[in-house]
Design an enzyme around this catalytic site. Structure first.
Site, PDB file in Angstrom:
ATOM      1  N   ASP A 231       0.807  -1.221   0.000  1.00 23.46           N
ATOM      2  CA  ASP A 231       0.000   0.000   0.000  1.00 23.46           C
ATOM      3  C   ASP A 231       0.840   1.271   0.000  1.00 23.46           C
ATOM      4  O   ASP A 231       0.307   2.377   0.136  1.00 23.46           O
ATOM      5  CB  ASP A 231      -0.908   0.005   1.237  1.00 23.46           C
ATOM      6  CG  ASP A 231      -0.099  -0.118   2.534  1.00 23.46           C
ATOM      7  OD1 ASP A 231       0.496  -1.189   2.744  1.00 23.46           O
ATOM      8  OD2 ASP A 231      -0.061   0.848   3.319  1.00 23.46           O
TER       9      ASP A 231
ATOM     10  N   TYR B 201       0.839   1.320  15.930  1.00 26.10           N
ATOM     11  CA  TYR B 201       2.184   1.832  16.167  1.00 26.10           C
ATOM     12  C   TYR B 201       2.169   2.931  17.217  1.00 26.10           C
ATOM     13  O   TYR B 201       1.305   3.812  17.187  1.00 26.10           O
ATOM     14  CB  TYR B 201       2.763   2.421  14.882  1.00 26.10           C
ATOM     15  CG  TYR B 201       2.898   1.436  13.751  1.00 26.10           C
ATOM     16  CD1 TYR B 201       3.842   0.428  13.782  1.00 26.10           C
ATOM     17  CD2 TYR B 201       2.074   1.526  12.637  1.00 26.10           C
ATOM     18  CE1 TYR B 201       3.977  -0.466  12.738  1.00 26.10           C
ATOM     19  CE2 TYR B 201       2.191   0.636  11.582  1.00 26.10           C
ATOM     20  CZ  TYR B 201       3.143  -0.355  11.638  1.00 26.10           C
ATOM     21  OH  TYR B 201       3.258  -1.237  10.598  1.00 26.10           O
TER      22      TYR B 201
ATOM     23  N   LYS C 211      -0.697  -5.840  13.844  1.00 25.03           N
ATOM     24  CA  LYS C 211       0.657  -5.665  13.308  1.00 25.03           C
ATOM     25  C   LYS C 211       1.352  -4.580  14.107  1.00 25.03           C
ATOM     26  O   LYS C 211       0.779  -3.515  14.363  1.00 25.03           O
ATOM     27  CB  LYS C 211       0.589  -5.257  11.837  1.00 25.03           C
ATOM     28  CG  LYS C 211       1.927  -4.840  11.239  1.00 25.03           C
ATOM     29  CD  LYS C 211       1.751  -4.300   9.823  1.00 25.03           C
ATOM     30  CE  LYS C 211       3.065  -3.781   9.252  1.00 25.03           C
ATOM     31  NZ  LYS C 211       2.914  -3.238   7.884  1.00 25.03           N
TER      32      LYS C 211
END
Length: 264
Positions: A26, A146, A176
């Site tokens: 992406d 994140y 993730k």
């Protein structure tokens, strides 16, 4: 877990190992046509033949990933976006919906959330909304969680643990995140997250050995696979690199065996 979501998860996670090799592609929105994703059809073919379980793409690129031949590959539609030219690249906006993903034949959707950013509150609201829609339609949700913001160490165990826990608490099916640097610290991250954790590749690493060692450590810590982009699609041979990663993730043979495969 609802039957529809379970069926779709089986398309992106191996039934044999229970793990997954995901290749995010992406990056064109954030970085433009960088090396490795100029010809996306070629790259998707290479990683699919190398054994990737799924690729991550934006909605306008889905046709490039459709393969009516050879080894199949799962499709994860990415719903988040920002560009490198933005005043705040950590701000992510939604550019697609779960309903669009279903219409496009996706097996799952993904969102990118930056915990600690200036727009954390808005991003969490979007995560909650997408999680609700995924539950409604039986679509698996991959949350890219994140810790990012002023003064935040995005590899610190405590901040990474917080980020992944937030994703699980708000309904993500797979998380993730960044590797924290050691088996011991990442094991604590995994243990504190009720959802399966896959490790990110991060920026392009200096050597193949470095990335394979990191994957091996993450798997030893309890990770359920990888979601690695640039270190795969910018590899000298993306197909062979995907095969090497699969040796670690699906066959539990370690980084040395993966290196031998690349050199063979």
């Amino acid at each position: 877990m609802e039957i529809g979501k379970r069926i779709r998860i089986e398309r992106i996670m191996s039934r044999d190992s229970g793990n997954t090799v995901i290749v995010p592609l992406d990056h064109g929105v954030s970085m433009g046509p960088i090396e490795g994703i100029v010809d996306l059809r070629k790259t998707i073919n290479e990683v699919a033949e190398g054994g990737a379980n799924a690729v991550v793409v934006h909605k306008g690129i889905v046709a490039e990933g459709h393969r009516g031949y050879g080894k199949d590959v799962g499709l994860i539609l990415h719903l988040s976006a920002s560009t490198m030219l933005s005043p705040d690249p950590d701000e992510k906006v939604l550019v697609a919906t779960v309903e669009e993903a279903i219409k496009l034949g996706a097996d799952a959707v993904s969102v990118h959330i930056n915990i600690g950013s200036n727009t954390e509150a808005e991003q969490l609201m979007k995560l909650g909304r997408i999680s609700r829609d995924c539950r409604e339609w039986g679509v698996p949700l991959l949350a890219m969680m994140y810790p990012r913001g002023n003064g935040i160490n995005q590899f610190d165990e405590k901040t990474v643990s917080l980020a992944v826990r937030v994703g699980a608490e708000l309904g993500a099916d797979i998380i993730k995140t960044n590797f924290t640097g050691s088996v011991e610290s990442f094991r604590r991250v995994v243990e504190g997250c009720p959802a399966p954790v896959v490790v990110a590749g991060g920026p392009k690493m200096n050597s193949t050995e470095e990335i394979l060692k990191m994957i091996d450590m993450a798997m030893d810590a309890g990770a359920r696979g990888v979601a690695i982009g640039r270190n795969v699609f910018q590899a000298e041979n993306p197909r062979r690199m995907t095969e090497a990663i699969s040796i670690i993730v699906h066959e539990n043979r370690g980084w040395r065996e993966a290196i031998k495969h690349l050199q063979g």
